[in-house]
Design a protein around this motif. Structure first.
Motif, short mmCIF file in Angstrom:
data_model
loop_
_atom_site.label_atom_id
_atom_site.label_comp_id
_atom_site.label_asym_id
_atom_site.label_seq_id
_atom_site.Cartn_x
_atom_site.Cartn_y
_atom_site.Cartn_z
N SER A 22 0.83 -1.21 0.00
CA SER A 22 0.00 0.00 0.00
C SER A 22 0.86 1.25 0.00
CB SER A 22 -0.92 0.00 1.22
OG SER A 22 -1.83 -1.08 1.18
N LEU A 23 1.95 1.20 0.75
CA LEU A 23 2.85 2.35 0.81
C LEU A 23 3.51 2.60 -0.55
CD1 LEU A 23 3.97 4.42 2.86
CD2 LEU A 23 5.85 2.82 3.29
N LEU A 26 1.38 4.47 -3.29
CA LEU A 26 0.95 5.86 -3.10
C LEU A 26 1.37 6.73 -4.29
CD1 LEU A 26 1.87 6.49 0.64
CD2 LEU A 26 -0.42 6.39 -0.32
N PRO A 27 0.55 7.71 -4.66
CA PRO A 27 0.91 8.59 -5.79
C PRO A 27 2.26 9.28 -5.58
CG PRO A 27 -1.39 8.91 -5.17
CD PRO A 27 -0.79 8.03 -4.12
N GLN A 28 2.56 9.70 -4.36
CA GLN A 28 3.80 10.42 -4.13
C GLN A 28 5.03 9.51 -4.17
OE1 GLN A 28 1.04 10.24 -2.16
NE2 GLN A 28 1.51 11.06 -0.14
N MET A 29 4.81 8.19 -4.22
CA MET A 29 5.93 7.27 -4.34
C MET A 29 6.32 7.03 -5.80
SD MET A 29 7.01 6.29 -1.36
CE MET A 29 7.86 4.73 -1.66
N ARG A 30 5.42 7.30 -6.73
CA ARG A 30 5.69 6.99 -8.13
C ARG A 30 6.94 7.69 -8.68
NH1 ARG A 30 -0.23 7.87 -9.06
NH2 ARG A 30 -1.22 5.86 -8.67
N PRO A 31 7.14 8.98 -8.39
CA PRO A 31 8.36 9.62 -8.91
C PRO A 31 9.64 9.01 -8.34
CG PRO A 31 6.75 11.27 -8.23
CD PRO A 31 6.27 9.96 -7.71
N ASP A 35 5.74 2.80 -10.75
CA ASP A 35 4.39 2.29 -10.48
C ASP A 35 4.46 0.87 -9.92
OD1 ASP A 35 2.73 4.46 -11.33
OD2 ASP A 35 3.33 4.00 -13.39
N TYR A 36 3.78 0.66 -8.82
CA TYR A 36 3.70 -0.66 -8.21
C TYR A 36 2.23 -1.02 -8.02
CZ TYR A 36 8.65 -1.08 -7.10
OH TYR A 36 10.01 -1.20 -7.20
N PRO A 37 1.83 -2.21 -8.45
CA PRO A 37 0.45 -2.65 -8.18
C PRO A 37 0.26 -2.89 -6.69
CG PRO A 37 1.72 -4.45 -9.13
CD PRO A 37 2.59 -3.22 -9.20
N GLU A 38 -0.98 -2.86 -6.26
CA GLU A 38 -1.29 -3.00 -4.84
C GLU A 38 -0.78 -4.31 -4.26
OE1 GLU A 38 -2.72 -2.29 -1.05
OE2 GLU A 38 -2.63 -0.89 -2.73
N ASP A 39 -0.78 -5.37 -5.08
CA ASP A 39 -0.36 -6.68 -4.57
C ASP A 39 1.02 -7.06 -5.07
OD1 ASP A 39 -1.03 -6.97 -7.22
OD2 ASP A 39 -2.08 -8.89 -6.96
N PHE A 40 1.89 -6.08 -5.29
CA PHE A 40 3.20 -6.33 -5.88
C PHE A 40 4.01 -7.33 -5.06
CE2 PHE A 40 7.75 -5.26 -5.81
CZ PHE A 40 8.08 -5.60 -7.11
#
Length: 432
Positions: A22-23, A26-31, A35-40
């Motif tokens: 979940s962490l 988060l949108p602020q983690m993408r930069p 991109d990580y899926p919720e169940d990565f």
């Protein structure tokens, strides 16, 4: 009706947002990380190669003839189990375990459930003493894999045809699950503990007052079959929190159970178990209060919005004010938990060298809870509404962010001590 029955159990809720996945999403983690899926993390774990111990059904012909277990080797494995494993999970009475072990070795290890339980014990003792930087070819597996294969060949079929519950089968499966935490196979551990918990519930439905274990002792109402699962619950809860796997229902029962009764003179290992159980209760409250249902707005950057504006005392409380109070209360409970720890097991939160592995675990529980309680403020401070530079992060939020980041650093520093040796907490040490 008993008033306690009206209070819903506080267990790890499905759909909570505390996990590392979940962490990362988060949108602020993408930069920062992409991109990580919720169940990565679940996908990564699900595609990992399985332990050789799981090849327990791939045996045929002469290979099916089980080898004799040398008594000297078995004694060494049992000693390792008592020294390295039992201290974390004292699900046996030590004297009763030793007496039952003598009976099994005298009769010879066979294909009965009692033998399966002790094969799991020996497997744990063998692998728990394996060095973590072993240079052996990974294809050869862990030292305890052969014993674990034999244990699973006995216990899994026995579980399949047992419909009224069996203490020894449940206990054996719990030990097998514990084995797979030592070899860092969390999904396998979850599967086995799920199996064990259904068997325990079958027993409890019938209110079995006393069920013999081998020839050396029994479970009673004071320390029933669910006692073993209560002790193991701390490990499996970390797995449930990350992977959102289906619950067996035993977690509801465990939440309503009294703490294990170790008498008037408990050993240090028993005190550590009690401390971990109480810490887990606090972490479950955190999952519910901050990272579930309406509290999910923290991940959209909305839960603390009105902190930037002043509010008079007469204003109707907003969700952000409620969250502030909730975090403050949970932090108060965390500090009370730490202060209430007996001095013999209370860890120094900042000492570079913990006194023992149990102290290191309790230290990690403290810092994990601390960062979880204050993480919403970091999420808020890094939300998109502050990207333009027109708005300033309130100073009250900044101070809480500092607490969270300090807790993260302390957790990472303390985790290193556990990762230097084999413990059932290897996976837990990799999670904030």
């Amino acid at each position: 009706m008993n008033g306690d029955d009206d209070v819903p159990p506080i267990t790890i809720p499905l759909g909570h947002q505390t996990s590392t996945s979940s962490l990362l999403s988060l949108p602020q983690m993408r930069p920062l990380v992409g991109d990580y899926p919720e169940d990565f993390i679940f996908r990564v774990e699900d595609t990992r190669s399985r332990s050789l111990a799981l090849d327990f059904m791939a045996v045929s012909g002469a290979q099916a003839d089980e080898k004799h277990v040398d008594r000297t080797v078995a004694d060494d494995y049992l000693s390792s189990f008592l020294a390295l494993v039992h201290a974390f999970h004292p699900i046996f009475d030590r004297d009763q375990l030793l007496a039952s072990y003598e009976d099994v070795m005298r009769d010879g290890i066979g294909s009965d459930v009692r033998s399966g339980v002790f094969l799991a014990v020996l497997a744990l003792g063998a692998t728990a003493s394996d060095p973590i930087d072993d240079d052996r070819d990974h294809e050869h597996g862990n030292t305890g894999d052969a014993c674990m294969q034999r244990a699973l060949r006995i216990l899994v079929p026995a579980w399949m045809i047992s419909f009224s519950g069996d203490v020894r089968i449940s206990q054996g499966l719990i030990l097998c699950a514990l084995y797979f935490t030592y070899v860092v196979q969390p999904l396998t551990a979850w599967r086995l503990i799920h199996m064990a918990s259904t068997s325990i519930q079958q027993l409890l439905i019938r209110q079995v007052p006393s069920v013999p274990f081998g020839d050396g002792g029994c479970y009673t109402a004071r320390k029933g079959p669910e006692h073993s699962l209560t002790i193991f619950d701390n490990n499996i809860s970390d797995i449930l929190a990350e992977f959102h796997q289906p619950r067996s229902g035993i977690d509801v029962l465990v939440d309503r159970m009294p703490f294990p009764n170790y008498g008037t003179n408990p050993k240090l290992e028993h005190l550590c178990v009690l401390a971990e159980i109480s810490a887990r209760s606090l972490l479950n409250r955190m999952h519910h209060a901050i990272y579930f249902t309406d509290s999910l707005t923290i991940y959209a950057g909305r839960a603390l919005d009105s902190l930037a504006s002043s509010q008079s005392a007469s204003d109707t409380p907003h969700p952000d004010a409620s969250l502030l109070r909730m975090c403050s209360e949970l932090n108060f409970q965390l500090e009370r938990w730490y202060e209430a720890l007996p001095v013999d097991i209370k860890p120094d939160l900042f000492d570079r060298t913990p006194g023992n592995k149990q102290a290191c675990i309790l230290r990690l529980r403290y810092w994990s809870a601390k960062q979880g309680i204050f993480r919403p403020f970091v999420v808020y401070a890094t939300s998109s509404q502050f990207d333009s530079g027109g708005a300033e992060v309130p100073s009250s939020v900044i101070s809480q962010c500092k607490v969270c980041l300090a807790a993260c650093r302390a957790f990472l520093h303390g985790a290193g001590y556990l990762l230097m040796e084999r413990t059932p907490y290897t996976y837990s040490s990799l999670q904030l």
